[in-house]
Design an enzyme around this catalytic site. Structure first.
Site, short mmCIF file in Angstrom:
data_model
loop_
_atom_site.label_atom_id
_atom_site.label_comp_id
_atom_site.label_asym_id
_atom_site.label_seq_id
_atom_site.Cartn_x
_atom_site.Cartn_y
_atom_site.Cartn_z
N GLN A 51 0.83 -1.22 0.00
CA GLN A 51 0.00 0.00 0.00
C GLN A 51 0.86 1.27 0.00
OE1 GLN A 51 -2.64 -1.73 3.30
NE2 GLN A 51 -4.07 -0.41 2.23
N CYS A 94 -10.78 0.03 3.72
CA CYS A 94 -9.39 -0.10 3.30
C CYS A 94 -8.86 1.30 2.97
CB CYS A 94 -9.30 -1.00 2.06
SG CYS A 94 -7.62 -1.24 1.45
N GLU A 137 -5.20 -8.01 5.27
CA GLU A 137 -3.85 -7.55 4.93
C GLU A 137 -3.09 -8.60 4.12
OE1 GLU A 137 -3.45 -4.53 5.29
OE2 GLU A 137 -4.95 -4.09 6.81
N HIS A 140 -3.82 -8.35 0.55
CA HIS A 140 -3.03 -7.31 -0.14
C HIS A 140 -1.71 -7.89 -0.68
CE1 HIS A 140 -5.12 -3.52 0.38
NE2 HIS A 140 -5.29 -3.70 1.66
O1 K1U Z 1 -5.66 -2.41 4.74
C1 K1U Z 1 -5.96 -1.30 5.10
O2 K1U Z 1 -6.04 -0.35 4.33
C2 K1U Z 1 -6.24 -1.04 6.56
C3 K1U Z 1 -7.69 -1.21 6.93
C4 K1U Z 1 -7.79 -2.47 7.77
C5 K1U Z 1 -9.14 -3.07 7.96
C6 K1U Z 1 -10.19 -2.35 8.44
C7 K1U Z 1 -11.43 -2.94 8.63
C8 K1U Z 1 -11.59 -4.27 8.33
C9 K1U Z 1 -10.54 -4.98 7.82
C10 K1U Z 1 -9.31 -4.39 7.64
C11 K1U Z 1 -8.10 0.03 7.71
O3 K1U Z 1 -7.50 0.39 8.66
S1 K1U Z 1 -9.47 0.91 7.14
C12 K1U Z 1 -9.68 2.21 8.36
C13 K1U Z 1 -10.29 1.74 9.62
O4 K1U Z 1 -10.50 0.57 9.83
C14 K1U Z 1 -10.71 2.68 10.65
C15 K1U Z 1 -10.42 4.01 10.54
C16 K1U Z 1 -10.81 4.88 11.54
C17 K1U Z 1 -11.49 4.41 12.64
C18 K1U Z 1 -11.77 3.07 12.76
C19 K1U Z 1 -11.38 2.20 11.76
ZN ZN Z 2 -6.69 -2.76 2.84
#
Ligand code: K1U
Ligand code: ZN
Length: 172
Positions: A51, A94, A137, A140
Site C-alpha cells: 500500500q 481499506c 492484509e 493485499h
Molecule cells: O488495509 C488497510 O487499508 C487497513 C484497513 C484495515 C481493515 C479495516 C477494517 C476491516 C478490515 C481491515 C483500515 O485500517 S481501514 C480504516 C479503519 O478501519 C478505521 C479508521 C478509523 C477508525 C476506525 C477504523
Molecule cells: Zn486494505
C-alpha cells in the site's frame, strides 16, 4: 519514522504479488516503522507494505489505539496454516479503497505463522477483528482487495466510484 503516501485503487501496483523477506534486516525494521507511521497518519488499524509501494510480504496491525496508545505489531512473511470452517462476516474498509465499506465473509478463526521484527518465528491464533484484519492484509500481499470479495455488481460500482474520485482529484 516517515509517513509515506498510501496508493489508492484503481492502481496496478495494488495487484502485485509481494515477495517473501529473505532476512529481517535494519532496512526491513525501517520499513515496518514507516508503515506504522503511514498507518497512524491515515487513521488505519492495519497496512500492507504494497500500500506504500513496497512489494514485500510485510504487514503492520494495531487494533488497540485507544487514548493515543500505540502498539504496532509487524507480521513478516505471514502464512495461514489453519483456518476454521466456521465463517464470520465483518464490515471492512481499506485505506487504498477510500470511502467504501462493505461486509466480507471470511473464516472466523485462523492460525498464522510469521516472523517478528527480530526475525524470530511466531504463531498467533486469531479470531474476531484480528482474524479479519490479518486476512484482509494478507490478501493485499497477493494483490487482492476486499472489494474483490464482493458481487460483480458491487465491485463494478466500487471501481466506478474510485475511478471517478481519482479523476476529480487529478483535475482539482
Ligand atoms: O488495509 C488497510 O487499508 C487497513 C484497513 C484495515 C481493515 C479495516 C477494517 C476491516 C478490515 C481491515 C483500515 O485500517 S481501514 C480504516 C479503519 O478501519 C478505521 C479508521 C478509523 C477508525 C476506525 C477504523
Ligand atoms: Zn486494505
Amino acid at each position: 519514522m516517515t509517513s509515506r503516501p498510501i496508493i489508492t485503487a484503481p492502481d496496478p501496483r495494488l495487484q502485485a504479488v509481494s515477495t517473501d523477506v529473505e532476512t529481517v534486516t535494519d532496512e526491513i525494521r525501517q520499513l515496518v516503522d514507516d508503515m506504522a507511521d503511514s498507518m497512524y497518519a491515515a487513521d488505519g488499524i492495519g497496512l500492507a507494505a504494497i500500500q506504500i509501494g513496497v512489494a514485500k510480504r510485510v504487514l503492520v496491525i494495531d487494533l488497540d489505539q485507544k487514548e493515543g496508545n500505540k502498539n504496532p505489531v509487524p507480521y513478516i512473511n505471514p502464512k495461514i496454516v489453519w483456518a476454521s470452517e466456521e465463517m464470520a462476516v465483518f464490515e471492512e474498509g481499506c485505506l487504498s479503497v477510500p470511502e467504501i465499506w462493505d461486509d466480507v465473509e471470511r473464516p472466523a478463526r485462523i492460525k498464522c505463522e510469521y516472523l517478528d521484527r527480530d526475525g524470530n518465528k511466531q504463531v498467533v491464533e486469531a479470531d474476531g477483528m484480528l482474524a479479519t484484519c490479518l486476512q484482509h492484509e494478507m490478501d493485499h500481499l497477493n494483490g487482492v482487495l476486499f472489494i474483490d470479495h464482493l458481487s460483480r455488481l458491487k465491485r463494478g460500482m466500487a471501481i466506478k466510484k474510485l475511478t471517478k474520485a481519482k479523476k476529480l482529484k487529478e483535475t482539482a
